[in-house]
Design a protein around this motif. Sequence first.
Motif, mmCIF file in Angstrom:
data_model
loop_
_atom_site.group_PDB
_atom_site.id
_atom_site.type_symbol
_atom_site.label_atom_id
_atom_site.label_comp_id
_atom_site.label_asym_id
_atom_site.label_seq_id
_atom_site.Cartn_x
_atom_site.Cartn_y
_atom_site.Cartn_z
ATOM 1 N N ASP A 1 -1.022 14.580 -10.995
ATOM 2 C CA ASP A 1 -0.458 15.927 -11.101
ATOM 3 C C ASP A 1 -1.571 16.953 -10.930
ATOM 4 O OD1 ASP A 1 1.111 18.108 -11.544
ATOM 5 O OD2 ASP A 1 1.360 17.789 -13.695
ATOM 6 N N HIS A 2 -1.746 17.435 -9.710
ATOM 7 C CA HIS A 2 -2.795 18.402 -9.398
ATOM 8 C C HIS A 2 -2.331 19.237 -8.206
ATOM 9 C CE1 HIS A 2 -6.633 20.122 -8.109
ATOM 10 N NE2 HIS A 2 -7.136 19.746 -9.262
ATOM 11 N N PRO A 3 -2.566 20.552 -8.245
ATOM 12 C CA PRO A 3 -2.113 21.383 -7.108
ATOM 13 C C PRO A 3 -2.768 21.014 -5.794
ATOM 14 C CG PRO A 3 -3.504 22.650 -8.620
ATOM 15 C CD PRO A 3 -3.177 21.370 -9.306
ATOM 16 N N GLY A 4 -3.857 20.251 -5.825
ATOM 17 C CA GLY A 4 -4.526 19.839 -4.596
ATOM 18 C C GLY A 4 -4.170 18.435 -4.149
ATOM 19 N N ILE A 5 -3.141 17.845 -4.745
ATOM 20 C CA ILE A 5 -2.677 16.507 -4.359
ATOM 21 C C ILE A 5 -1.191 16.600 -4.031
ATOM 22 C CG2 ILE A 5 -2.287 14.143 -5.158
ATOM 23 C CD1 ILE A 5 -4.714 14.446 -6.964
ATOM 24 N N PRO A 6 -0.749 16.056 -2.905
ATOM 25 C CA PRO A 6 0.673 16.184 -2.552
ATOM 26 C C PRO A 6 1.576 15.517 -3.581
ATOM 27 C CG PRO A 6 -0.444 14.625 -1.100
ATOM 28 C CD PRO A 6 -1.511 15.303 -1.891
ATOM 29 N N LYS A 7 2.671 16.190 -3.883
ATOM 30 C CA LYS A 7 3.627 15.661 -4.861
ATOM 31 C C LYS A 7 4.703 14.857 -4.138
ATOM 32 C CE LYS A 7 3.022 19.392 -8.242
ATOM 33 N NZ LYS A 7 1.793 19.885 -7.606
ATOM 34 N N SER A 8 5.195 13.845 -4.847
ATOM 35 C CA SER A 8 6.292 13.029 -4.325
ATOM 36 C C SER A 8 7.151 12.614 -5.505
ATOM 37 C CB SER A 8 5.745 11.797 -3.595
ATOM 38 O OG SER A 8 6.787 11.063 -2.993
ATOM 39 N N ASN A 9 8.456 12.571 -5.307
ATOM 40 C CA ASN A 9 9.375 12.198 -6.373
ATOM 41 C C ASN A 9 9.849 10.772 -6.200
ATOM 42 O OD1 ASN A 9 9.320 14.833 -7.542
ATOM 43 N ND2 ASN A 9 10.675 15.517 -5.898
ATOM 44 N N ARG A 10 10.497 10.255 -7.228
ATOM 45 C CA ARG A 10 10.878 8.845 -7.212
ATOM 46 C C ARG A 10 11.789 8.511 -6.043
ATOM 47 N NH1 ARG A 10 12.507 7.091 -12.808
ATOM 48 N NH2 ARG A 10 10.321 7.612 -13.048
ATOM 49 N N GLY A 11 12.726 9.382 -5.703
ATOM 50 C CA GLY A 11 13.643 9.087 -4.605
ATOM 51 C C GLY A 11 13.055 9.300 -3.230
ATOM 52 N N ASP A 12 11.780 9.670 -3.154
ATOM 53 C CA ASP A 12 11.155 9.960 -1.864
ATOM 54 C C ASP A 12 10.557 8.724 -1.195
ATOM 55 O OD1 ASP A 12 11.856 12.576 -2.102
ATOM 56 O OD2 ASP A 12 9.916 13.279 -2.797
ATOM 57 N N TYR A 13 10.644 7.568 -1.844
ATOM 58 C CA TYR A 13 10.247 6.309 -1.200
ATOM 59 C C TYR A 13 11.501 5.471 -1.008
ATOM 60 C CZ TYR A 13 8.396 1.670 -0.399
ATOM 61 O OH TYR A 13 8.145 0.431 0.159
ATOM 62 N N LEU B 1 0.828 -1.211 0.000
ATOM 63 C CA LEU B 1 0.000 0.000 0.000
ATOM 64 C C LEU B 1 0.864 1.262 0.000
ATOM 65 C CD1 LEU B 1 -2.900 -0.879 2.477
ATOM 66 C CD2 LEU B 1 -3.100 -0.483 0.026
ATOM 67 N N LEU B 2 1.953 1.246 0.789
ATOM 68 C CA LEU B 2 2.817 2.424 0.837
ATOM 69 C C LEU B 2 3.533 2.619 -0.499
ATOM 70 C CD1 LEU B 2 3.613 4.606 2.916
ATOM 71 C CD2 LEU B 2 5.710 3.312 3.324
ATOM 72 N N ARG B 3 3.999 1.537 -1.104
ATOM 73 C CA ARG B 3 4.637 1.640 -2.420
ATOM 74 C C ARG B 3 3.649 2.168 -3.446
ATOM 75 N NH1 ARG B 3 5.749 -2.220 -5.176
ATOM 76 N NH2 ARG B 3 7.533 -1.425 -6.316
ATOM 77 N N ARG B 4 2.416 1.683 -3.378
ATOM 78 C CA ARG B 4 1.392 2.132 -4.330
ATOM 79 C C ARG B 4 1.095 3.617 -4.131
ATOM 80 N NH1 ARG B 4 -2.035 -0.503 -7.486
ATOM 81 N NH2 ARG B 4 -1.319 -2.479 -6.625
#
Length: 628
Positions: free
Chosen positions: A106-118, A94-97
Amino acid sequence: MSYCINPLCTQRHNLDNIENCLACGNPLLINKRFRLLHPLRSLDKDPYTYTDIFEVEDVGIVEDEDDSTESYPHPQRKVMKILKWIDEPKLVELLRRESILLQILDHPGIPKSNRGDYFALRLNDNRLELHCLVMQKFEGEDLGKWIKSYGKIPQSLAIDWLSQLMDILDLVHRSGVFHRDIKPNNIIFQPNGKLALIDFGGARDITRTYLAKVSTSGGTSTGLGSGHDITIVRTACFSPLEQINGQAVPQSDFYALGRTFVNLVTGIPLIQIKSDEKTGRLLWRNKAPHIDKSLADFIDDLMAPFPGQRPQNTQVILQRLKSLSLQSKSNRLIKSKKFLFSVLVTLIALGVFGGFQVFFPIMANKLVVEGKKAEIANDSQTAQNYFNQAIEYNSQLKLSVSQFYLEQAARHFNDFKLAKKYYELALKYNDKDINAYNSLAVVCWQLGEVACALNNYQQILKLKPNDWEGYYRLGSFYDQEGKEDLAQEQYKIAIRINKKAVPALNDLSRLRNLKEDYTQASALALEGLRLTEDPKLQAALYKNLGWAKFMQNQYNEAETYLQKASDLDSKRIDAVCLLAQVQEALGKIEDARLSWEICMLARTTQQDVFQWRQELLDRLTNNSKISQ
């Protein structure tokens, strides 16, 4: 104050100026990059609390294989979710997903995360491995806290917030997932008045496979039913019955949204609101007398007991919200008999005392207003009669009428037949509008009316015969139709007219890759990169350059260029699919697995992605047959 990441540590808070926890010795700078500032939820010892959530400081130092580093000008505040116990593999999944979803959405109302952030982190004693996900932090407070501070919200704000959340949810659902945990505590009210939806840890794919599982699942507390493994996510008072039973569907999000707004418009916890014993519906309306019947009916429809009774998709809800907005109190005042009578008296007075030269422009504007009302009421013939009469009084109103039809077309763009009608009407009143011709061509193509699309692209070239963008649009049309030679011809004309026509250089580079002319593809991509600073165009060009290098077996260069493409534009799923293939060639199997998962899950219309997906599926199928 810095916190220790070790959930078993006996003294987790430490002073800022030390590198390792004084109690357990684990590093306080996590992954050489993140410092835990303070917990965003209680650090209790509850065995059923699987995650810690911290506000963290990201100093941005990243070390790669060459020991090179880069850092942000200033540390950034972010949020880190830490999975403490991994005895249940489904929680890791679930966390990986969630990590993948936050990279894709990609929406200003959804938190962004980059590939190296997991990443996974093993503590010093090797007894415990933690899985961590870092994401954007939204300033503001969640609506659960907000409602306690300010009380119930007015109707105008309810419609505004509903519209904002549905705009977010529309993207989420169209991307092939649903949230499963909408509630006030997962919605952030930002200082700029915008809402953000957080906590996608329970989000689920909308796939036939999942819905098939749901239809046969017994929905036990572990999520196991009829041999299928479905993880249950539920929140008291906000989750519908089917979700509690482990059978959530996309419409479950609508139920939770309706319940959220009952909480917001009443200012009362849902547990304190009684339900009808026969229907199970909340008896909330008497606690929100400021809410009109139309909006109350809409909220009740969202919370209907069974999924089939709720709106079936986000587009239906968005259309209803537009109607609700038109029925606001200010609009009802304008439509009232008293208001219309006062307008009529004013018009008569101007006609009597000011003469017809004053009266005609006002009458024309009034006719336009009536025409717009008729069109919104789906009486197109009456609307056009009003508009034509108005133009007889004032010919300059043609542009206003055309603009109105363009707005209607944009509003109904998902209904291609209706959009086509409106674009044609817009061009009837302004036949020089190049953008309208272009939009009509796109709609015609979506409807499969190739001749109509081609005709409109050619109309653009008649209006502006030396405009490189017109030839580029025509080339893109041929490209989408699979007529690659005709597309190349139009792209080349565009470049001859304007040597800085970067979009044409980019698409011509892509076609040269398809023709296996990798040297020319590279040259075109490099020329485009020299001419543009637009990140999305750069991403497309780096993708083409990486593609060419990959096919020439120059894997390290290919990986660098494709990674740049993905970093510049998270929607370039074709770059991720190519990167997966390059990582396989380099033997980076874990990296390739994650890239392939993004490639397979992401919603995209990029033509090449479907080919690469099919090639992967064919490869997996053949391997499966061989192993058997």
